[in-house]
Design an enzyme around this catalytic site. Structure first.
Site, PDB file in Angstrom:
ATOM      1  CG  PHE A  11      -2.172   0.788   1.043  1.00 44.77           C
ATOM      2  CD1 PHE A  11      -3.252   0.264   0.363  1.00 44.77           C
ATOM      3  CD2 PHE A  11      -2.256   2.072   1.536  1.00 44.77           C
ATOM      4  CE1 PHE A  11      -4.408   1.008   0.183  1.00 44.77           C
ATOM      5  CE2 PHE A  11      -3.403   2.830   1.370  1.00 44.77           C
ATOM      6  CZ  PHE A  11      -4.485   2.301   0.689  1.00 44.77           C
ATOM      7  CB  ALA A  67       4.264   4.894   3.532  1.00 40.03           C
ATOM      8  CG  HIS A  75      -8.142   3.409   8.202  1.00 45.90           C
ATOM      9  ND1 HIS A  75      -8.728   2.261   8.684  1.00 45.90           N
ATOM     10  CD2 HIS A  75      -7.270   3.019   7.242  1.00 45.90           C
ATOM     11  CE1 HIS A  75      -8.232   1.225   8.046  1.00 45.90           C
ATOM     12  NE2 HIS A  75      -7.347   1.656   7.159  1.00 45.90           N
ATOM     13  CG  LEU A 100       7.795   0.813  13.673  1.00 44.71           C
ATOM     14  CD1 LEU A 100       6.848  -0.290  13.213  1.00 44.71           C
ATOM     15  CD2 LEU A 100       7.259   1.449  14.947  1.00 44.71           C
TER      16      LEU A 100
END
EC number: 2.5.1.78
Length: 150
Positions: A11, A67, A75, A100
């Site tokens: 995504f 990202a 959201h 991370l």
């Protein structure tokens, strides 16, 4: 040599593909061997793949890349927060470093593009450092003076 896996969310692929390129370059620079690169549909899906990767003997550490771009609702906050929580849980449970390299929440597309290299490099560097330091700590023996691992 640290055996590194990279998990990258598809995504916002225009951003995450650049992150992957920078991560691979930096891993090579640090002398790490990339054993797996696994793509997930999104950041929220990363923890499921991590469970499989950390079980593999040929993986010493994992760098996650993604990202999460701010939208009109919260959201992005939900996705980034829940993914980060589970990523940390899996790292602690498995005993393998998982870093991370996820941009967001709250970042817009321009901010995300500005952070591509920094987040990718830092995720890889932290994974490699943690794997090396864990190994050094396992092999260290206290002999009456402070053991310093760096």
């Amino acid at each position: 040599m640290v055996r590194l896996a990279i998990v990258v969310a598809e995504f916002n692929y225009d951003i995450t593909q650049l992150m992957l390129q920078k991560a691979v370059e930096h891993a090579k620079f640090l002398g790490a061997e990339i054993t797996y690169i696994v793509k997930t549909p999104g950041v929220y899906d990363i923890p499921m793949i991590l469970k499989e990767l950390v079980a593999k003997e040929e993986v010493d550490a994992v760098a996650t890349l993604g990202a999460v771009i701010q939208g009109a609702t919260k959201h992005d906050e939900l996705v980034a927060t829940q993914a980060a929580r589970k990523i940390l849980d899996i790292a602690v449970e498995s005993g393998k470093p998982i870093t991370l390299g996820i941009i967001g929440h709250g970042a817009n597309r321009i901010q995300a593009l500005e952070r591509v290299e920094e987040y990718a490099r830092r995720a890889v560097e932290a994974a490699v450092k943690m794997a090396r330091r864990k190994k050094a700590l396992r092999e260290a023996k206290y002999n009456g003076s402070t053991v310093y691992i760096d």
